[in-house]
Design a protein around this motif. Structure first.
Motif, PDB file in Angstrom:
ATOM      1  N   TYR A  40       8.062   6.403  34.671  1.00 43.17           N
ATOM      2  CA  TYR A  40       9.091   5.453  35.068  1.00 43.17           C
ATOM      3  C   TYR A  40       8.589   4.031  34.876  1.00 43.17           C
ATOM      4  N   ILE A  41       9.318   3.243  34.086  1.00 43.25           N
ATOM      5  CA  ILE A  41       8.941   1.863  33.806  1.00 43.25           C
ATOM      6  C   ILE A  41       9.651   0.913  34.757  1.00 43.25           C
ATOM      7  N   GLY A  42      10.913   1.166  35.000  1.00 41.25           N
ATOM      8  CA  GLY A  42      11.682   0.326  35.910  1.00 41.25           C
ATOM      9  C   GLY A  42      13.086   0.117  35.390  1.00 41.25           C
ATOM     10  N   GLY A  43      13.765  -0.825  36.015  1.00 36.49           N
ATOM     11  CA  GLY A  43      15.121  -1.162  35.616  1.00 36.49           C
ATOM     12  C   GLY A  43      15.128  -2.314  34.627  1.00 36.49           C
ATOM     13  N   ALA A  44      16.283  -2.931  34.507  1.00 38.34           N
ATOM     14  CA  ALA A  44      16.459  -4.009  33.532  1.00 38.34           C
ATOM     15  C   ALA A  44      15.509  -5.172  33.797  1.00 38.34           C
ATOM     16  N   ASP A  45      15.350  -5.552  35.063  1.00 37.61           N
ATOM     17  CA  ASP A  45      14.481  -6.695  35.381  1.00 37.61           C
ATOM     18  C   ASP A  45      13.029  -6.420  35.002  1.00 37.61           C
ATOM     19  N   GLU A  46      12.547  -5.215  35.313  1.00 39.12           N
ATOM     20  CA  GLU A  46      11.156  -4.886  34.983  1.00 39.12           C
ATOM     21  C   GLU A  46      10.943  -4.825  33.473  1.00 39.12           C
ATOM     22  N   VAL A  47      11.900  -4.251  32.752  1.00 38.94           N
ATOM     23  CA  VAL A  47      11.771  -4.167  31.295  1.00 38.94           C
ATOM     24  C   VAL A  47      11.777  -5.564  30.682  1.00 38.94           C
ATOM     25  N   MET A  48      12.643  -6.442  31.170  1.00 48.29           N
ATOM     26  CA  MET A  48      12.676  -7.813  30.646  1.00 48.29           C
ATOM     27  C   MET A  48      11.362  -8.539  30.947  1.00 48.29           C
ATOM     28  N   ARG A  49      10.792  -8.313  32.128  1.00 47.52           N
ATOM     29  CA  ARG A  49       9.510  -8.935  32.466  1.00 47.52           C
ATOM     30  C   ARG A  49       8.410  -8.415  31.544  1.00 47.52           C
ATOM     31  N   ILE A  50       8.398  -7.108  31.301  1.00 47.93           N
ATOM     32  CA  ILE A  50       7.398  -6.505  30.410  1.00 47.93           C
ATOM     33  C   ILE A  50       7.533  -7.080  28.998  1.00 47.93           C
ATOM     34  N   MET A  51       8.772  -7.238  28.540  1.00 46.98           N
ATOM     35  CA  MET A  51       8.991  -7.806  27.206  1.00 46.98           C
ATOM     36  C   MET A  51       8.554  -9.268  27.154  1.00 46.98           C
ATOM     37  N   ASP A  52       8.839 -10.035  28.212  1.00 41.52           N
ATOM     38  CA  ASP A  52       8.412 -11.441  28.260  1.00 41.52           C
ATOM     39  C   ASP A  52       6.901 -11.568  28.261  1.00 41.52           C
ATOM     40  N   GLU A  53       6.210 -10.613  28.882  1.00 41.12           N
ATOM     41  CA  GLU A  53       4.745 -10.647  28.940  1.00 41.12           C
ATOM     42  C   GLU A  53       4.103 -10.025  27.698  1.00 41.12           C
ATOM     43  N   CYS A  54       4.933  -9.602  26.742  1.00 38.34           N
ATOM     44  CA  CYS A  54       4.485  -9.113  25.425  1.00 38.34           C
ATOM     45  C   CYS A  54       3.606  -7.866  25.489  1.00 38.34           C
ATOM     46  N   TRP A  55       3.865  -6.949  26.401  1.00 40.81           N
ATOM     47  CA  TRP A  55       3.123  -5.695  26.350  1.00 40.81           C
ATOM     48  C   TRP A  55       4.055  -4.495  26.275  1.00 40.81           C
ATOM     49  N   PHE A  56       5.300  -4.710  25.877  1.00 42.39           N
ATOM     50  CA  PHE A  56       6.247  -3.614  25.665  1.00 42.39           C
ATOM     51  C   PHE A  56       5.829  -2.769  24.462  1.00 42.39           C
ATOM     52  N   ASP A  57       5.321  -3.413  23.401  1.00 40.74           N
ATOM     53  CA  ASP A  57       4.868  -2.683  22.209  1.00 40.74           C
ATOM     54  C   ASP A  57       3.739  -1.709  22.533  1.00 40.74           C
ATOM     55  N   ALA A  58       2.864  -2.110  23.447  1.00 39.43           N
ATOM     56  CA  ALA A  58       1.757  -1.230  23.827  1.00 39.43           C
ATOM     57  C   ALA A  58       2.277   0.037  24.512  1.00 39.43           C
ATOM     58  N   LEU A  59       3.377  -0.075  25.275  1.00 39.18           N
ATOM     59  CA  LEU A  59       3.964   1.093  25.921  1.00 39.18           C
ATOM     60  C   LEU A  59       4.577   2.055  24.906  1.00 39.18           C
ATOM     61  N   LEU A  60       5.103   1.503  23.810  1.00 40.61           N
ATOM     62  CA  LEU A  60       5.770   2.316  22.802  1.00 40.61           C
ATOM     63  C   LEU A  60       4.822   2.877  21.750  1.00 40.61           C
ATOM     64  N   LYS A  61       3.557   2.478  21.806  1.00 43.03           N
ATOM     65  CA  LYS A  61       2.594   2.920  20.802  1.00 43.03           C
ATOM     66  C   LYS A  61       2.467   4.443  20.815  1.00 43.03           C
ATOM     67  N   GLY A  62       2.523   5.043  19.634  1.00 41.23           N
ATOM     68  CA  GLY A  62       2.401   6.483  19.509  1.00 41.23           C
ATOM     69  C   GLY A  62       3.732   7.216  19.456  1.00 41.23           C
ATOM     70  N   LEU A  63       4.826   6.531  19.782  1.00 38.88           N
ATOM     71  CA  LEU A  63       6.135   7.169  19.695  1.00 38.88           C
ATOM     72  C   LEU A  63       6.649   7.102  18.263  1.00 38.88           C
TER      73      LEU A  63
END
Length: 122
Positions: A40-63
């Protein structure tokens, strides 16, 4: 919530109203919940924060990556193919000393004789 870049401020206000339960419908609207690799990553606010902090790509690595509407050329996006080693039979004949042949289970496929597509599956 993040200010909208693509839509006007009225769209953002409307979304916030719906998320806070002030919409016309009687059903409570649930904000999106995002799961990546079963976590579980979170809702819209958490995903937007993760994207703003530029580590969303690291979560998707390997998919596996594919575009919407794109179909795998190997399996037609079924994600499985008959095993290349045993041709889907799940069994392999192995020659053993003393002129005997033993049938063993194939180690490359599942119990249905299928293996993950090497093109689109991880």
């Amino acid at each position: 919530m993040r200010t909208g870049h693509f839509y006007g401020p009225w769209v953002q206000r409307r979304v916030e109203e719906l998320m806070n339960g002030k919409g016309e419908s009687t059903n409570q609207m649930t904000p999106p919940r995002v799961f990546i690799k079963g976590r579980y990553i979170g809702g819209a606010d958490e995903v937007m924060r993760i994207m703003d902090e530029c580590w969303f790509d690291a979560l998707l690595k390997g998919l596996s990556k594919r575009r919407a509407g794109e179909v795998c050329s190997g399996c037609g996006h079924v994600r499985f193919l008959p095993c290349f080693r045993c041709n889907g039979s799940c069994k392999m004949a192995v020659a053993v000393k003393e002129r005997r042949t033993v049938v063993i289970r194939c180690t490359e496929c599942n119990e249905n004789g299928l293996m993950h597509c090497p093109i689109c599956s991880c």
